[in-house]
Motif scaffolding. Structure first.
Motif, PDB file in Angstrom:
ATOM      1  N   ASN A 116       0.807  -1.220   0.000  1.00 33.87           N
ATOM      2  CA  ASN A 116       0.000   0.000   0.000  1.00 33.87           C
ATOM      3  C   ASN A 116       0.841   1.271   0.000  1.00 33.87           C
ATOM      4  O   ASN A 116       0.297   2.382   0.058  1.00 33.87           O
ATOM      5  CB  ASN A 116      -0.922   0.034   1.226  1.00 33.87           C
ATOM      6  N   ILE A 117       2.155   1.135  -0.064  1.00 31.06           N
ATOM      7  CA  ILE A 117       3.040   2.299   0.017  1.00 31.06           C
ATOM      8  C   ILE A 117       3.513   2.687  -1.386  1.00 31.06           C
ATOM      9  O   ILE A 117       4.041   1.853  -2.130  1.00 31.06           O
ATOM     10  CB  ILE A 117       4.258   1.994   0.913  1.00 31.06           C
ATOM     11  N   SER A 118       3.310   3.950  -1.742  1.00 33.69           N
ATOM     12  CA  SER A 118       3.728   4.428  -3.057  1.00 33.69           C
ATOM     13  C   SER A 118       5.230   4.676  -3.077  1.00 33.69           C
ATOM     14  O   SER A 118       5.888   4.746  -2.034  1.00 33.69           O
ATOM     15  CB  SER A 118       3.002   5.729  -3.405  1.00 33.69           C
ATOM     16  N   LEU A 119       5.786   4.827  -4.272  1.00 32.11           N
ATOM     17  CA  LEU A 119       7.213   5.079  -4.414  1.00 32.11           C
ATOM     18  C   LEU A 119       7.594   6.405  -3.768  1.00 32.11           C
ATOM     19  O   LEU A 119       8.634   6.513  -3.107  1.00 32.11           O
ATOM     20  CB  LEU A 119       7.597   5.082  -5.897  1.00 32.11           C
ATOM     21  N   GLU A 120       6.741   7.417  -3.914  1.00 29.56           N
ATOM     22  CA  GLU A 120       7.029   8.720  -3.305  1.00 29.56           C
ATOM     23  C   GLU A 120       7.048   8.623  -1.783  1.00 29.56           C
ATOM     24  O   GLU A 120       7.874   9.257  -1.118  1.00 29.56           O
ATOM     25  CB  GLU A 120       5.991   9.748  -3.757  1.00 29.56           C
ATOM     26  N   LYS A 143      10.290   7.113  -0.696  1.00 30.40           N
ATOM     27  CA  LYS A 143      11.376   8.093  -0.776  1.00 30.40           C
ATOM     28  C   LYS A 143      11.392   9.010   0.448  1.00 30.40           C
ATOM     29  O   LYS A 143      12.451   9.481   0.860  1.00 30.40           O
ATOM     30  CB  LYS A 143      11.241   8.936  -2.041  1.00 30.40           C
ATOM     31  N   GLN A 144      10.215   9.239   1.028  1.00 29.97           N
ATOM     32  CA  GLN A 144      10.117  10.159   2.157  1.00 29.97           C
ATOM     33  C   GLN A 144      10.374   9.476   3.502  1.00 29.97           C
ATOM     34  O   GLN A 144      10.466  10.147   4.523  1.00 29.97           O
ATOM     35  CB  GLN A 144       8.718  10.799   2.191  1.00 29.97           C
ATOM     36  N   THR A 145      10.458   8.142   3.508  1.00 28.36           N
ATOM     37  CA  THR A 145      10.636   7.419   4.777  1.00 28.36           C
ATOM     38  C   THR A 145      12.112   7.121   5.006  1.00 28.36           C
ATOM     39  O   THR A 145      12.935   8.025   5.043  1.00 28.36           O
ATOM     40  CB  THR A 145       9.796   6.138   4.772  1.00 28.36           C
ATOM     41  N   TRP A 146      12.458   5.835   5.179  1.00 25.74           N
ATOM     42  CA  TRP A 146      13.822   5.491   5.552  1.00 25.74           C
ATOM     43  C   TRP A 146      14.826   5.831   4.458  1.00 25.74           C
ATOM     44  O   TRP A 146      15.999   6.076   4.737  1.00 25.74           O
ATOM     45  CB  TRP A 146      13.921   4.011   5.921  1.00 25.74           C
ATOM     46  N   MET A 147      14.377   5.901   3.191  1.00 20.33           N
ATOM     47  CA  MET A 147      15.302   6.238   2.112  1.00 20.33           C
ATOM     48  C   MET A 147      15.773   7.682   2.191  1.00 20.33           C
ATOM     49  O   MET A 147      16.837   8.038   1.680  1.00 20.33           O
ATOM     50  CB  MET A 147      14.644   5.986   0.756  1.00 20.33           C
ATOM     51  N   ALA A 148      14.963   8.542   2.826  1.00 16.23           N
ATOM     52  CA  ALA A 148      15.336   9.951   2.949  1.00 16.23           C
ATOM     53  C   ALA A 148      16.621  10.122   3.749  1.00 16.23           C
ATOM     54  O   ALA A 148      17.350  11.098   3.561  1.00 16.23           O
ATOM     55  CB  ALA A 148      14.197  10.733   3.608  1.00 16.23           C
TER      56      ALA A 148
END
Length: 416
Positions: free
Chosen positions: A356-360, A363-368
């Motif tokens: 249910n999590i979009s790519l955007e 990007k805003q979670t742990w990848m940030a």
């Protein structure tokens, strides 16, 4: 007139077997079996059935319980009665010699485990003398503790090698020596010979690396089938073999790449995988030396894979084992064109799942937290490749200036 009938060769059929334990829940077991099926497909087998069992621990005698083994046996016999012969049963974990022997006696078909399946794929993929030697060494290391289940003698496998073991058993057989002991001696001699060959290969590779000039070395690393070779072809304009199969690349390929005014060396390496046997890592030491010698690692990740987080962890752990955990690293999330997610209904109050999590949002979670060390691309569709080149240029230039402060290799750009 004589007619020629061309008959299609049937692929071998396979059954997969996995365990559900406290450490490995049902979802995780399904993911592992999905990967095992992909491995079987790469090796040329067609999976027709899966069996799983919930247990507290692995049965040391037959891997699964007696009841489950009987269930598998009945299925194989029923398929045989309907002219649908089962060619093999593949277990998701490495089996001991005792387990292999007992399971074979019960099921009366070919038994493989994850390790032997990977070794089979490696043998199929190996093209150069280097890769073939490394695969053969890994095969013998796997075979050695399992000799008791082998019915064929191994003199022929040493034939023509010049190792001494290939000249038959004359002069080798001691008083009362059994065939098992003889086979073991032949394998140990062959392992010694292969190790000596790999030492020579290591020396040759080291000499080649010394002759590559004053250039920064960049290595593509990552899980198998994440798109490293496709990215290599794109950057180096080369023809490295790339296919949607596991372990399409076994031999390390090194190419000179020029971005703007900066030349550097780019290496494509063998992909990692879960439950990769230590013997395989040891055997492929000379191939993985490209990773050890690299100044910068590009960790390529298939972001469209539902379990890419664990794949990242597997690669990170393998890099740690290789002593490369502290090297400069860029995370490259590939295959963004394949990323799929399902938007939740407004009245659905259940917690969102991974799908249910979009790519955007990703990007805003742990990848940030990775900031500029994290890039999102599609090598196949060439999405965001310009951004990737610019960031790679910046990182390689920084390393080049640090490593070669006089900068005598970096020629000027046309820009003012």
């Amino acid at each position: 007139m004589k007619e020629f009938v061309i008959s299609e060769v049937k692929a071998e059929t396979a059954i997969l077997v996995g365990l559900i334990t406290k450490e490995q829940d049902e979802d995780k077991t399904k993911e592992y079996l999905d990967e095992l099926e992909f491995l079987a497909d790469t090796a040329g087998a067609v999976t027709v059935k899966r069996f799983t069992q919930r247990v507290t621990g692995v049965n040391q005698v037959t891997y699964v319980g007696k009841g489950k083994l009987e269930e598998i046996k009945q299925y194989i016999e029923a398929e045989a009665d309907n002219d649908r012969e089962i060619g093999m049963v593949i277990f998701d974990d490495e089996l001991t010699a005792k387990q292999l022997r007992n399971i074979e006696q019960e099921l009366k078909v070919k038994i493989l485990d994850r390790t032997s399946l990977i070794l089979d794929i490696f043998a199929m993929r190996a093209q150069t003398a280097n890769a073939k030697t490394q695969v053969e060494l890994a095969q013998y290391r796997y075979m050695l503790p399992r000799l008791q289940r082998l019915w064929t003698h191994l003199e022929r496998q040493g034939g023509g090698s010049g190792s001494g073991g290939g000249k038959g058993s004359v002069g080798l057989r001691g008083p009362g020596e059994t065939q098992l002991e003889l086979d073991r001696r032949i394998i140990l001699q062959r392992i010694t010979l292969l190790k000596e060959r790999l030492v020579e290969i290591d020396k040759q590779k080291t000499t080649q690396r010394k002759n590559r000039g004053r250039m920064v070395r960049v290595a593509l690393v990552g899980y198998t089938n994440v798109g490293k070779s496709t990215l290599m072809n794109l950057m180096a304009k080369s023809e490295v073999f790339a296919e949607n199969k596991l372990f399409a690349t076994l031999d390390t390929t090194v190419r000179k790449v020029v971005v703007d005014n900066l030349p550097f060396l780019l290496a494509d390496t063998v992909g990692f995988i879960r439950k990769l046997p230590t013997d395989l890592v040891d055997s492929f030491k000379s191939t993985l030396d490209e990773v050890r010698e690299a100044d910068l690692l590009l960790h390529v990740v298939d972001i469209s894979h539902p379990d890419f987080e664990e794949q990242i962890e597997v690669v990170s752990q393998t890099l740690k084992e290789l002593g490369c955990a502290e090297k400069p690293l860029m995370m490259v999330f590939n295959k963004i064109d394949n990323y799929r997610w399902v938007e939740k209904e407004p009245d659905d109050l259940t917690p969102p799942t991974r799908e249910n999590i979009s790519l955007e949002e990703l990007k805003q979670t742990w990848m940030a937290r990775l900031s500029d060390q994290c890039l999102f691309i599609s090598a196949r569709e060439r999405l965001h490749i310009d951004t990737f080149r610019e960031e790679l240029y910046r990182r390689v230039r920084e390393l080049h200036v640090q490593k070669y402060p006089y900068n005598d290799f970096l020629y000027p750009t046309d820009e003012p």
